[in-house]
Every structure is written in structure tokens, then in C-alpha cells.
Design an enzyme around this catalytic site. Structure first.
Site, PDB file in Angstrom:
ATOM      1  N   ASP A  38       7.057   5.350  -9.450  1.00  0.00           N
ATOM      2  CA  ASP A  38       7.846   4.995  -8.272  1.00  0.00           C
ATOM      3  C   ASP A  38       9.346   5.001  -8.572  1.00  0.00           C
ATOM      4  O   ASP A  38      10.012   3.963  -8.555  1.00  0.00           O
ATOM      5  CB  ASP A  38       7.403   3.639  -7.716  1.00  0.00           C
ATOM      6  CG  ASP A  38       5.988   3.695  -7.165  1.00  0.00           C
ATOM      7  OD1 ASP A  38       5.447   4.799  -7.027  1.00  0.00           O
ATOM      8  OD2 ASP A  38       5.423   2.632  -6.877  1.00  0.00           O
ATOM      9  N   GLY A  54       0.803  -1.219   0.000  1.00  0.00           N
ATOM     10  CA  GLY A  54       0.000   0.000   0.000  1.00  0.00           C
ATOM     11  C   GLY A  54       0.833   1.264   0.000  1.00  0.00           C
ATOM     12  O   GLY A  54       2.062   1.244   0.050  1.00  0.00           O
ATOM     13  N   ASP A 114       4.036  -4.230  -7.265  1.00  0.00           N
ATOM     14  CA  ASP A 114       3.385  -3.062  -6.668  1.00  0.00           C
ATOM     15  C   ASP A 114       3.898  -1.762  -7.273  1.00  0.00           C
ATOM     16  O   ASP A 114       3.351  -0.692  -7.007  1.00  0.00           O
ATOM     17  CB  ASP A 114       3.587  -3.052  -5.147  1.00  0.00           C
ATOM     18  CG  ASP A 114       5.056  -3.092  -4.753  1.00  0.00           C
ATOM     19  OD1 ASP A 114       5.722  -4.084  -5.081  1.00  0.00           O
ATOM     20  OD2 ASP A 114       5.537  -2.131  -4.121  1.00  0.00           O
ATOM     21  N   ASN A 115       4.942  -1.842  -8.103  1.00  0.00           N
ATOM     22  CA  ASN A 115       5.458  -0.669  -8.803  1.00  0.00           C
ATOM     23  C   ASN A 115       5.094  -0.671 -10.284  1.00  0.00           C
ATOM     24  O   ASN A 115       5.668   0.104 -11.065  1.00  0.00           O
ATOM     25  CB  ASN A 115       6.988  -0.596  -8.670  1.00  0.00           C
ATOM     26  CG  ASN A 115       7.437  -0.374  -7.239  1.00  0.00           C
ATOM     27  OD1 ASN A 115       6.701   0.190  -6.439  1.00  0.00           O
ATOM     28  ND2 ASN A 115       8.631  -0.827  -6.904  1.00  0.00           N
ATOM     29  N   GLY A 153       2.573   3.743   1.552  1.00  0.00           N
ATOM     30  CA  GLY A 153       3.140   3.911   2.881  1.00  0.00           C
ATOM     31  C   GLY A 153       3.599   5.324   3.182  1.00  0.00           C
ATOM     32  O   GLY A 153       3.713   5.704   4.350  1.00  0.00           O
ATOM     33  N   ARG A 154       3.870   6.109   2.146  1.00  0.00           N
ATOM     34  CA  ARG A 154       4.257   7.511   2.361  1.00  0.00           C
ATOM     35  C   ARG A 154       3.685   8.426   1.281  1.00  0.00           C
ATOM     36  O   ARG A 154       4.126   9.557   1.119  1.00  0.00           O
ATOM     37  CB  ARG A 154       5.775   7.650   2.422  1.00  0.00           C
ATOM     38  CG  ARG A 154       6.528   7.173   1.181  1.00  0.00           C
ATOM     39  CD  ARG A 154       8.003   7.492   1.304  1.00  0.00           C
ATOM     40  NE  ARG A 154       8.761   6.914   0.204  1.00  0.00           N
ATOM     41  CZ  ARG A 154      10.041   7.189  -0.036  1.00  0.00           C
ATOM     42  NH1 ARG A 154      10.683   8.038   0.737  1.00  0.00           N
ATOM     43  NH2 ARG A 154      10.672   6.619  -1.041  1.00  0.00           N
ATOM     44  N   GLY A 206       6.812   7.463   6.935  1.00  0.00           N
ATOM     45  CA  GLY A 206       5.946   8.159   5.992  1.00  0.00           C
ATOM     46  C   GLY A 206       6.557   9.386   5.346  1.00  0.00           C
ATOM     47  O   GLY A 206       5.909  10.047   4.533  1.00  0.00           O
TER      48      GLY A 206
END
Length: 758
Positions: free
Chosen positions: A444, A212, A434-435, A214-215, A249
Site C-alpha cells: 500500500d 476493506g 490495515d496496511n 475499496g479500489r 474506486g
């Protein structure tokens, strides 16, 4: 020349993907005609329930003032998809609303049955200031024309923008406009409710569970009223979210500068990418491996931030309901694919399913009355007999429903993205699922690098000890990642024309034997899509890109032997003799064919060409070999160019090549110099230093370089305005604007690697 490995090996579940780069192609490319199996299927489980929250009320929203573009309120993403049950409590209307403290909303936790969580950015606005503003993107996303440039903002507008982009927007209650005015004008209010996206993903080949944002926190969606384009503004470094796990974060200035600049550089080089709107310096001191570093926030923008991992988290949690809901959203709102026509589905079923059953029955009957011994394969069964057996199988007409079409579009866009990376010499570094954007966007930006010398095995991420994400691995990894995405969609794709018969689909999924049939159907469809939408698209686009870079013309000039006779040998020569990837094309543009019938008549020019390109130690040790081997590909190149009416003019060809081959490249050593100088400038500002600072506008200048990398798209003696602070004048060579950031790679800057923490 490197050994070419099969595409199929790229799809093994937990192994490093196969190499696939044109420099590794053999002279014969017949292997590319072979189909491949993109994934192995495993049994899938049961459906999960999903609480669903609705539109957040205006009382829980953040005001979005000028000069930022007007939000779409509520956001389509949050109003269409299921929300984290905890964060939805404070966003219900009336008596149902339950105040939830920000500290609880942003606390790291497992989030189930949800695509996102409402979460507010941490307020880091105290003493924050703007480092750079991308006015080109501001125009594209719909900022009002009178507010595009920083110089057009008054002090209040500047302060409001900085406050919102550094997380302090909720304190701007005085800028809220009259709600009735908006209703009367048919406009949405200038309000937003930020959120963080929940997703999973495979990291270095292994499924990592919940990941997810995260920052990163999505601030709001906006629509450009002139173009209709939809954009999602996201703040990276905005503080903790439920998906921060053990992290803080925050983002350091170092990594923020890298992402801010590179997203625009990749976009300018013609490869799909997220974009950068603004970068800010914050007072936050962030602790990393290197110690305390100044904090920063980047406002990055994309039409959608949905990733492959967005589907994976529901798949591995056996949550079919939310997986389908997300897929329907992507079909409708992201790709705008038409719904399947029930009439067409019925006609297809009536025509082909009956024929299929009859053919299967005939085959069964034939086997029953035939020689049973001959029908059973033995160790001595030849390939020919197996082929004959396959020929006896009935054709299986496949219905490509909207989910298959969605997957095909993702595969096509991914192929275009990675072919672009290979052509511009870009190494991403962390190609985890996830990227991977479903839109085929480069996203990303972490430990990325542009190549210096051409080395297909280059690993830009020093955390990648096995070289999984090396430069030459990137196309194969994209294929492997697409296999992971296909796995999540297998039942929806395999259901074909019956995908909307939910009772039937539920029965298939609850019976292992019936579900196996769904998987078989999906395999056939996905194999076809992988071959057509990924493999064929990749090769065609790569050929076209490389032909343009080498001065061989566009798509209309493409010849079938260009890749194998010129491009691949040229890349192999560059690899063997340590030639700078980007300098090569600029020097090749200087090569003249009009005064020579063949390379034999061009000996002096070839020697000069080679001597400029190969490093001094290489020239001294094997310069003669480099010259002779250069003729191996330069001979066919010379003949090809000289024989073309469109290409043989040296001046025209040079101008065409220099319009696509950059003179300025955001190499790691360039990024490092920019980071050092900007960091020093920021520290001076925060210390209250009043002395003149030549680097105060450095990011604006380097941003302009990233957006104009070729030096040919601005006329001589022009005076481009970079930001609103500094004007950069060009000399006759057209390179003065790039200052010390062009030229040979300094010794200290060769082979710089970054880590995932960058």
C-alpha cells in the site's frame, strides 16, 4: 543524540508510538534487555454465526488469456473462506444461482460474516493502453518463457492482456479454451472469479471499523509450475467494491506511477515488498483534490494480501468462529505450519499441568501458615522484596500452539521488514494496521518517501500532523501494531495445548474469570515472542544491514560495539550536519585507510569528505565543527577497518559497499519528475499527437533504474535492455543510464511531502 524511549510505551492503545531508531540509542543499550507488555487485554464476547458459500461455477467466471499465467481455479482463498452472502448468490450452481447485477455487487455496504465479496472490476478497457510491463516479475510468477517480453506478443495477445488488466476480461468469451482439454491434461481452466477482501483496522491509533479493498480487486491466484510459488494478482484502481465507502474506486496516474515504481525499488534494495507487474492508462478522468486527473490501473502481485486488519474486523465484531477460520487458513495455506500433534499436547498437559497445580497448592499453603502481614505488599515494599515474591511463583511452562507460532512468524517477518526500512532510509507514511501485511511485506504505497538529508524525525505524510508515522517511529509502530494483532489471537494463543478442545475453550470464553486466565497465558507467550521474534530479530538484522552498508563486513564480521561506537554516532553526525543519507555511504566508500595509520594522518582526506557531504551553508557556518565531530566516529571506523584482513583493502571494500548502497534512489522529486513527464506523454497519445515522443518508454527506463539502483550490478559498457523499446548505454562511470535522476537534490525537490490521497 535523541532520547531513547521504552518499547513498552509503544503499546499504549491510542497514543503515538514510542520512538525507536538506532540513532536514538544511548551508549548503553541495557534497556533492550527489559521485557515489555505488548497489549492490554479487555473482555471478549460471544461467537457469531457465518453463512458460507462454495466454489463459483464457470458460468460466472472471467477468462484469463495468454500471455498472463494460468489461474488456479477455483482460488484457494475464495474456496477456503466465507464469502459475502449477497455476492455468493450469483455464484451458486444450478437452480440455486440468483443473478445479481454488478451495480448491486459493487455497491458500498456493511459486509458481515465474510472474509471477501465476489465483485467484478469495472470495464475501463475502452482506449486503455499499457504503459509498462515488468518482465522480471513476469518470469517469477510463471509467465511462459516465450511470452515474457512485450515484443513476443502478437496484436491479439496484447489486446487481450490490456482488456483483462483494465477490467474488460468478461467480454473475451472467444478465448475460452475447451474445458475437456483441461480436464484431460489435468490443468485448471483459464478462468477466474475476482473478489475484494473485507478487513478492518486501526487508523492513526483508533479502530476505524470496516475498511476493506475499496479500489483494489483481486483478479486471480496463480502458481509458478517451476518454483511452486503462489501469487495473487490484484488490480488497483479497478472500480467500486462493497468496501469503497464514499470513494469512486479509481486510481489516478500519479499515485499509480508511485506505487508501480516504488514496490520494485524497495524489493531491489533487499526489503520484502509487494511487486508490480503492469501499469495501464485508462480513459477515466478521476476527480481528486487537485481537480480532474488521468486514471490508471496497476496490476500488483503478492503471495497473499491478508493484513493485520483482516483479523481485527472479526475480533471487534465478536465473531470468534470466522476469526478462527481465518487463522487456520493462514496457518495452513500461508505459512504451512504443521498441525499440533494431539499426542504431544496430551503429554505436555499430563506433565506440566499437574506440576503447576501442585506448585500453586504449595504456595497457597505456605502463605496460609506464614506471616500474613509480611505477605501483603505495602508502600515501603522494595524492588528486592518484590523480586523475591516473584521468585516464589511457580514456573509456568507455556505451550506454543500453531497460532502462537503463526504470530511469532508474523512478528519475525515484520521485524525484518522494518529493519530494512530503517537501513535503506524508507518512510512508509501510513502504517495503519490495515496496511500491515501478515507476510511482512511492504504494501500500500501512498505518501511514502526515501530520506533526502538524514532526519530521524522526518514526516513524509503531510496528513500526519502529530508525526505518528515519522521515520524514527516506524519500529515502535510495528510493535504497537503487532500488539493489536496479538489482541485478536489472545484466546487461541492462551488456550495453549487445549486449543482444539472446542467445548473446553467455549466454557473458558463464556466465564470472565476463566477467560482472564486465557488472557494471562497469552500475555506471557506474546511477551516472549515480542522479545525474541521482534526485538532481537530487528536489532540483529539492523546491525548486519548497517555493517554491510558502512563497509564493516557481513554477519561473520559483526562486532558487538559496531552499532554503539560507529553506526549510531555516524547517524547522529549526519543528523546534526544535514547530510544526505544516501550520498553519505557512496562517499564513505571512497574513504581510504591503507595510506594512513589513523585519522590523524588523514586530515586532508577527511576535510574533503566532510566538505562534499555537508550543505554549503553548513560548511560555511560550522565546517570546522563538522570535521572535528566527524572524527568522533570516523576514528573507531578507521581503526576497525584497518584491523580487519577482510576489510582493509580499499578497492575491495569500495566495491562491496557500492553493490549495496544505491546511486539511484526513487526520491520524491524523482517520482514527481517522472509523473510529470509520463502524464504529458499520455495526454499527447490520447490527443492523437504523432510527433516523436522521447518519454513514451520512460516508465520502462525508470523501472530498470529501480531494479538496478546501485550501478554496480551491470558490467561496464553493457547495454541493458529496458522494456523492449529503449536501450540505455552506460559510460565508463556506469551512471549514464540514470540520466538526470541522480545527483544532488534540487532546491525545489527538498522535503516534498505527499498526502494519503496520493
Amino acid at each position: 543524540m535523541h532520547t531513547f524511549q521504552s518499547f513498552a510505551r509503544a503499546t499504549s492503545r491510542h497514543s503515538v508510538s514510542s520512538s525507536f531508531h538506532p540513532s536514538s540509542l544511548p551508549r548503553s543499550t541495557s534497556i533492550l534487555k527489559s521485557p515489555f507488555n505488548p497489549f492490554k487485554y479487555s473482555p471478549r464476547p460471544t461467537m457469531a454465526s457465518c453463512p458460507f458459500s462454495t466454489t463459483p461455477p464457470s458460468s460466472a467466471a472471467t477468462p484469463i488469456p495468454f500471455p498472463l499465467p494460468r489461474p488456479r481455479f477455483p482460488a484457494k482463498f475464495t474456496s477456503s473462506l466465507p464469502c459475502d452472502e449477497l455476492s455468493s448468490l450469483g455464484h451458486e450452481d444450478g437452480e440455486d444461482a440468483v443473478p445479481v447485477p454488478d451495480t448491486l455487487l459493487s455497491s458500498p455496504r456493511m459486509v458481515r460474516n465474510a472474509v471477501y465479496s465476489f465483485v467484478n472490476p469495472e470495464d475501463q478497457s475502452k482506449n486503455a493502453f499499457l504503459l509498462s510491463w515488468n518482465k522480471d516479475l513476469a518470469t517469477e510468477i510463471g509467465v511462459e518463457s516465450s511470452k515474457i517480453c512485450k515484443s513476443s506478443w502478437n496484436e491479439e495477445e496484447y489486446q487481450h492482456l490490456v482488456k483483462v488488466l483494465s477490467g474488460g476480461g468478461r467480454s473475451l468469451k472467444t478465448v475460452l479454451e475447451d474445458e475437456k482439454k483441461h480436464k484431460d491434461a489435468g490443468e485448471s481452466p483459464r478462468l477466474a472469479q475476482p473478489w475484494a477482501h473485507c478487513y478492518g483496522g486501526h487508523q492513526f491509533g483508533y479502530y476505524a471499523g470496516q475498511l476493506g479493498d475499496g479500489r483494489a480487486i483481486s483478479l486471480y491466484e496463480t502458481i509458478n509450475p517451476s518454483t511452486g510459488g503462489s501469487w495473487e494478482l490484484q488490480l488497483k484502481g479497478a472500480g467500486k467494491t462493497p468496501y469503497s465507502r464514499f470513494a469512486d474506486g479509481y486510481a489516478v496516474l500519479r499515485s499509480s506511477i508511485r506505487e508501480y515504481l516504488c514496490a520494485e525499488a524497495v524489493h531491489a534494495l533487499g526489503v520484502a515488498s509487494s511487486r508490480s507487474l503492469a501499469i495501464l492508462s485508462t480513459e477515466t478522468m478521476v476527480v481528486r483534490e487537485e481537480g480532474g486527473e488521468p486514471g490508471s490501473i496497476v496490476c500488483r502481485v503478492a503471495p497473499s494480501w491478508i493484513r493485520f486488519g483482516s483479523f481485527e474486523i472479526f475480533f471487534y465484531r465478536k465473531d470468534r468462529k470466522n476469526l478462527r477460520q481465518l487463522a487456520e487458513y493462514v496457518v495452513d495455506e500461508v505459512f504451512h505450519i504443521e498441525k499440533d500433534d494431539p499426542k504431544d499436547m496430551t503429554l505436555f498437559s499430563e506433565k506440566y499441568r499437574k506440576e503447576e497445580k501442585e506448585a500453586e497448592a504449595k504456595l497457597t499453603e505456605a502463605k496460609a501458615y506464614g506471616d500474613e502481614a509480611n505477605s501483603v505488599p505495602t508502600d515501603n515494599t522494595t524492588n528486592d522484596s518484590k523480586d523475591k515474591e516473584d521468585d516464589n511463583k511457580p514456573d509456568r511452562p507455556m505451550y506454543h500452539n500453531r497460532f502462537a507460532k503463526m504470530f511469532a512468524e508474523v512478528a519475525r517477518r515484520t521485524a525484518l521488514m522494518v529493519s530494512g526500512w530503517q537501513a535503506i532510509g524508507f518512510c512508509h507514511g501510513v502504517m495503519n494496521t490495515d496496511n500491515m501485511s501478515i507476510l511482512g511485506l511492504t504494501i500500500d504505497y501512498g505518501p511514502y518517501a526515501f530520506l533526502d538529508k538524514y532526519d530521524p524525525t522526518w514526516i513524509c505524510n503531510h496528513s500526519d500532523t502529530e508525526g505518528r508515522y515519522s521515520f524514527q517511529q516506524q519500529p515502535g509502530i510495528c510493535l504497537w501494531n503487532l500488539g493489536r494483532l496479538a489482541l485478536t489471537l489472545e484466546n487461541l494463543i492462551g488456550a495453549q495445548e487445549q486449543v482444539d478442545d472446542l467445548n473446553w475453550l467455549s466454557q473458558q470464553e463464556s466465564d470472565p474469570t476463566l477467560e482472564k486466565k486465557l488472557k494471562e497465558n497469552a500475555t506471557d507467550i506474546v511477551v516472549e515472542i515480542m522479545n525474541k521474534s521482534f526485538r532481537d530479530v530487528f536489532l540483529q538484522d539492523y546491525r548486519e544491514r548497517m555493517n554491510v552498508k558502512m563497509g564493516l563486513g557481513g554477519a561473520d564480521e559483526l562486532q558487538v560495539d559496531d552499532l554503539t561506537d560507529i553506526v549510531v554516532p555516524a547517524l547522529a553526525w549526519m543528523d546534526d550536519h544535514e547530510v544526505d543519507f544516501h550520498q553519505f555511504y557512496r562517499e564513505l566508500a571512497e574513504y581510504k585507510v591503507q595510506t594512513a595509520e589513523s585519522v590523524a594522518d588523514n586530515a586532508d582526506q577527511i576535510e574533503t569528505f566532510v566538505k562534499k557531504l555537508v550543505p554549503t551553508p553548513v560548511w560555511q557556518s560550522r565546517g570546522d565543527v563538522a570535521i572535528e565531530e566527524c572524527k568522533g566516529w570516523l576514528g573507531p571506523y578507521h581503526t576497525r577497518v584497518l584491523g580487519s584482513k577482510q576489510l582493509h583493502d580499499d578497492a575491495t571494500r569500495k566495491a562491496q559497499m557500492n553493490r549495496v548502497n544505491p546511486v539511484f534512489v526513487l526520491r520524491n522529486w524523482v517520482a514527481q519528475k517522472v509523473i510529470e513527464r509520463v502524464t504529458e506523454s499520455v495526454m499527447k497519445t490520447r490527443a492523437g499527437n504523432q510527433e516523436p515522443d522521447a518519454d513514451k518508454d520512460l516508465l520502462d527506463r525508470v523501472l530498470w533504474m529501480c531494479q538496478h539502483p546501485c550501478g554496480e550490478d551491470v558490467q561496464e559498457e553493457a547495454t541493458p535492455n529496458v522494456g523492449d523499446v529503449c536501450e540505455v548505454k552506460r559510460n565508463n562511470a556506469g551512471l549514464e543510464a540514470y540520466g538526470d535522476f541522480v545527483g544532488p537534490v534540487p532546491e525545489w525537490g527538498q522535503g516534498i511531502q505527499c498526502s494519503c490521497s496520493s
